[in-house]
Design a protein around this motif. Structure first.
Motif, PDB file in Angstrom:
ATOM      1  N   ARG A  44       2.445 -27.845  -3.837  1.00 64.82           N
ATOM      2  CA  ARG A  44       3.067 -26.954  -4.805  1.00 64.82           C
ATOM      3  C   ARG A  44       3.642 -27.719  -5.986  1.00 64.82           C
ATOM      4  N   TYR A  45       4.344 -28.826  -5.717  1.00 63.47           N
ATOM      5  CA  TYR A  45       4.964 -29.592  -6.793  1.00 63.47           C
ATOM      6  C   TYR A  45       3.926 -30.387  -7.589  1.00 63.47           C
ATOM      7  N   THR A 219       7.877 -15.705  -5.345  1.00 62.78           N
ATOM      8  CA  THR A 219       7.120 -16.759  -6.027  1.00 62.78           C
ATOM      9  C   THR A 219       5.825 -16.211  -6.623  1.00 62.78           C
ATOM     10  N   TYR A 280      10.458 -21.611 -13.542  1.00 59.08           N
ATOM     11  CA  TYR A 280       9.996 -22.027 -12.216  1.00 59.08           C
ATOM     12  C   TYR A 280      10.765 -23.258 -11.745  1.00 59.08           C
ATOM     13  N   ASP A 284      13.422 -23.184  -8.387  1.00 58.03           N
ATOM     14  CA  ASP A 284      13.174 -23.929  -7.158  1.00 58.03           C
ATOM     15  C   ASP A 284      14.413 -24.759  -6.813  1.00 58.03           C
TER      16      ASP A 284
END
Length: 318
Positions: A44-45, A219, A280, A284
């Motif tokens: 994801r990152y 998300t 975003y 997070d």
């Protein structure tokens, strides 16, 4: 002739300030990713890092084209093609990456046992390659139509560089719009499908699993919103076509010379490419914590430098 034929006004300065601010924000988020090694093993990152890079490159090049357009600076067609290839490519890279990030959440929630295998660091590298291959498809179609229609003399000319450079005939503009609409339709359908599947799991889940699925739903909704922001940029050509049908002089004003070019650039270009990564990143908790720690370290270093400077000045003999 090349040269700055128009004076710099407040609108030019404001836009450049906004560009610098958004680029600094993106660079800060990129630095956080690079410094935090735990982010390097998360699909994801890593994908979020790709969006930061693509948005920064697109923002920088589009701002260069805006400045060239405003000051009516002409460049060689081959140089315009080189810049436009990168712009066309990374215009699609971000939404495709957002779709990949949505699929990663889908796998994590709906197929948790296979998440480690499908979303490993090695698989993510292949995914990034696939993202760029898929994103190059619309770019190849647009350039192929241009190369098939342009004469050899055209490449030796100098002109104001813009996307319209590759639209020699009206049908090419229609094909370009159709290709983009099809791409975003596929990506939008993928995100909607992922949302429905995650919602089904959320209804059947309980306890910690239910909390995780609800976070995944938020998300996916955020990715859909980011995709919508990217889609907004497609509306610019339709606005210009509508104005062109009303009055050609007004079209020139809208396209090059008045307030609307800055309104379009800020709303349709700056906002989609910079606000969504910022939202975003701040949303997070791990990224926000890393940002908070980074800022704390910077403050400590700054305080240390200040104290060190004062001690040094006190010890300097008069």
């Amino acid at each position: 002739a090349n040269g700055m034929t128009r004076p710099v006004n407040d609108r030019v300065i404001i836009v450049q300030i906004l560009v610098i601010i958004f680029l600094c924000i993106n660079m800060l988020l990129i630095v956080i990713f690079v410094k935090k090694e735990s982010f390097h093993t998360s699909a994801r990152y890593i994908l979020f890092f790709v969006t930061l890079l693509s948005d920064s490159v697109l923002l920088l090049l589009s701002d260069v084209l805006l400045i060239l357009t405003y000051f009516e600076i002409t460049i060689q067609v081959w140089l315009c093609i080189t810049i436009s290839v990168v712009v066309l490519l990374y215009f699609i890279v971000t939404p495709v990456t957002l779709t990949a990030m949505t699929l990663e959440r889908y796998v994590a929630i709906c197929m948790p046992l296979r998440h480690g295998q499908l979303c490993s660091t090695h698989s993510t590298m292949y995914c990034i390659l696939i993202i760029h291959v898929l994103s190059s498809g619309p770019c190849i179609i647009i350039l192929s139509m241009f190369f098939a229609s342009a004469s050899l003399k055209f490449y030796k000319q100098s002109m104001i560089c813009s996307v319209e450079t590759f639209t020699l005939f009206r049908w090419q503009d229609h094909v370009r719009s159709a290709v983009y609409q099809l791409c975003f339709l596929i990506m939008g359908t993928t995100i909607a499908y992922s949302y429905v599947q995650i919602m089904k799991v959320a209804k059947a889940a309980s306890g910690e699993k239910k909390k995780l699925t609800h976070k995944g739903l938020k998300t996916v909704i955020l990715h859909a919103f980011q995709l919508l922001l990217c889609l907004i940029q497609l509306w610019c050509p339709f606005i210009e076509i509508a104005v062109l049908q009303i009055d050609f002089i007004l079209f020139l004003n809208v396209r090059y010379f008045n307030y609307i070019i800055y309104f379009n650039y800020v709303i349709f270009n700056l906002a989609p490419k910079c606000l969504s990564p910022l939202i975003y990143g701040l949303r997070d908790e791990h990224f926000f914590l890393a940002l908070k720690n980074l800022m704390t370290v910077k403050q400590i270093i700054g305080l240390f430098d200040t104290v060190h400077c004062r001690v040094f000045m006190q010890n300097v003999p008069e």
